[in-house]
Enzyme design. Structure first.
Site, short mmCIF file in Angstrom:
data_model
loop_
_atom_site.label_atom_id
_atom_site.label_comp_id
_atom_site.label_asym_id
_atom_site.label_seq_id
_atom_site.Cartn_x
_atom_site.Cartn_y
_atom_site.Cartn_z
N TYR A 58 45.37 6.46 17.42
CA TYR A 58 46.77 6.20 17.03
C TYR A 58 47.65 6.05 18.27
O TYR A 58 48.42 5.09 18.39
CB TYR A 58 47.28 7.34 16.15
CG TYR A 58 48.79 7.34 15.94
CD1 TYR A 58 49.38 6.50 14.99
CD2 TYR A 58 49.62 8.16 16.70
CE1 TYR A 58 50.75 6.50 14.81
CE2 TYR A 58 51.00 8.15 16.52
CZ TYR A 58 51.56 7.32 15.57
OH TYR A 58 52.92 7.29 15.39
N GLU A 109 53.51 10.79 20.89
CA GLU A 109 52.06 10.95 21.00
C GLU A 109 51.51 10.17 22.20
O GLU A 109 50.44 10.48 22.70
CB GLU A 109 51.37 10.47 19.72
CG GLU A 109 51.46 11.44 18.57
CD GLU A 109 50.66 12.72 18.79
OE1 GLU A 109 49.44 12.63 18.94
OE2 GLU A 109 51.26 13.80 18.82
N SER A 117 56.13 6.37 20.00
CA SER A 117 55.89 7.78 19.63
C SER A 117 55.65 8.66 20.85
O SER A 117 55.00 8.25 21.82
CB SER A 117 54.68 7.83 18.71
OG SER A 117 54.21 9.14 18.58
#
Ligand code: NAP
Ligand code: F7E
Length: 335
Positions: free
Chosen positions: A147, A125, A123
């Site tokens: 996460y 992120e 990801s």
């Protein structure tokens, strides 16, 4: 006929990828975890064409058994806890699913299906507090949530198993991708669904957190094509997948409300409770490598994506209203 295993088949990406692989003639195995009630709305139109297998990323034995029995040609590991705010509430569980779950699956593959090709859902992120803009494969990670930390672990363990055991394992570093099947808790779907409710007189207000954070938003249907392309290459590698455009949450709101002929300023309230303990302020992907090597590019523009999601939510809500007034009393479920 080639066989592909998709973990996370009940999720947004799992359903789009299953459609793509079935269309290409694959036998598709969808891994679902055992729960007392199951939500398979996103794949109900495919159920007859899928082979459902029960397994959980928390359970090594179930993963080994599935791979031993079915010997898939390709594995797409899409399963995990994907909602960033929830990862602060359940940081250990997030690490178990989204981090260690990847090792469990890779290790099962190494022992019982070492020739299988593996895709890991990494990801954007992971870039977090970004070190450079735009972000590419060589940009260092600075994760900003439990996460993102778990995803960074999943990413590096995939690279490590590729280098240690000569496995064909790829990571797709995907920027945000959305669509009508997105969960209602993510900001894009929250905006389009609530805006459509307001248009139909079913809601009066949309409460949001940080309107200034910027994301590179694409369409999920475009992004799953990139996953498949990665596993068709002669050599396993990692790729950034993004549209190369970034927009604020506020721009998303403006386009959605404008499309419905509504003045967003009358309806949107900023709620500080929805701010995150640590924010990712700006994401912008440089997918040059994917364009050059995979020949991948997105087809749906940002504006088309917002309009597609608003149209789908309007249609869904109208259907639900109709069902409510249907004398047979059927109640439709949110996709
Ligand atoms: P999603 O809609 O939240 O789907 C997540 C899937 O994972 C669901 O099918 C869920 O099953 C399954 N799952 C959760 N925990 C599991 C466990 N312990 N064992 C087995 N399955 C489990 O997510 P998505 O948007 O499709 O994203 C797919 C993957 O890409 C995720 O790993 C996400 O983190 C990653 N990703 C997404 C984006 C994006 O913008 N969408 C961007 C980059 C990376 P249940 O139905 O049982 O809950
Ligand atoms: O937030 C801001 C919020 O929850 C986007 C996942 O698929 O993409 C997704 O993660 C932005 C953030 O997605 C609200 O602060 C404002 O800056 O839609 P989101 P995300 O956190 O970017 C990445 C690539 C993944 O890998 C993840 O799995 O919007 N925001 N107001 C809000 N966000 C939410 N959810 N709700 C609000 O009310």
């Amino acid at each position: 006929m080639r066989t592909a295993l998709i973990t996370g088949i009940t999720g947004q990406d799992g359903s789009h990828l299953a459609e793509l692989l079935l269309h290409k003639g694959y036998r598709v195995l969808g891994m679902i975890r055992h729960t007392s009630t199951t939500s398979q709305n996103r794949i109900k139109h495919l159920r007859d064409q899928l082979t459902i297998v029960e397994g959980d990323l928390l359970d090594q034995t179930s993963l080994t058994r599935i791979l031993e029995l079915h010997q898939p040609d390709e594995i797409y590991n899409l399963a995990g806890m994907s909602f960033v705010p929830a990862s602060w509430q359940q940081p250990v569980l997030t690490a178990e699913f989204t981090g260690l779950g990847v090792t469990r699956l890779l290790d099962a593959m190494r022992h019982v299906a070492p020739k299988t090709r593996f895709y890991q859902a990494s990801s954007s992120e992971m870039f977090g507090k970004v070190r450079e803009t735009p972000q590419r494969e060589t940009t260092p990670f600075h994760p900003r949530s439990p996460y993102a930390v778990a995803k960074a672990y999943g990413h590096y363990i995939t690279v490590n198993y590729r280098e240690s055991y000569d496995l064909f394992a790829c990571c797709g570093i995907l920027f945000n991708h959305e669509g009508p099947r997105r969960g209602l808790e993510f900001v894009t779907r929250k905006i389009t669904h609530t805006a459509a409710q307001i248009k139909l007189g079913l809601a009066e207000e949309l409460r949001l957190g940080n309107l200034q954070s910027k994301r590179d938003w694409g369409f999920a249907g475009d992004f799953v094509r990139a996953m498949w392309l990665m596993l068709q290459q002669p050599k396993a590698d990692d790729y950034v997948i993004g549209t190369g455009e970034t927009h604020t949450v506020q721009e998303f709101v403006e386009i959605a409300f404008d499309y419905l002929d509504l003045d967003w300023k009358r309806y949107v309230a900023v709620d500080p409770q929805l701010y995150r303990p640590a924010e990712v302020d700006l994401l912008l992907g440089d997918a040059t490598k994917a364009r050059t090597i995979l020949g991948w590019q997105p087809e749906v523009t940002f504006r088309e994506l917002v309009h597609m999601m608003v149209d789908a939510d309007l249609a869904l809500l109208r259907q639900q209203l109709q069902n409510k007034h249907d004398p047979r009393g059927k109640v439709a479920k949110v996709a």
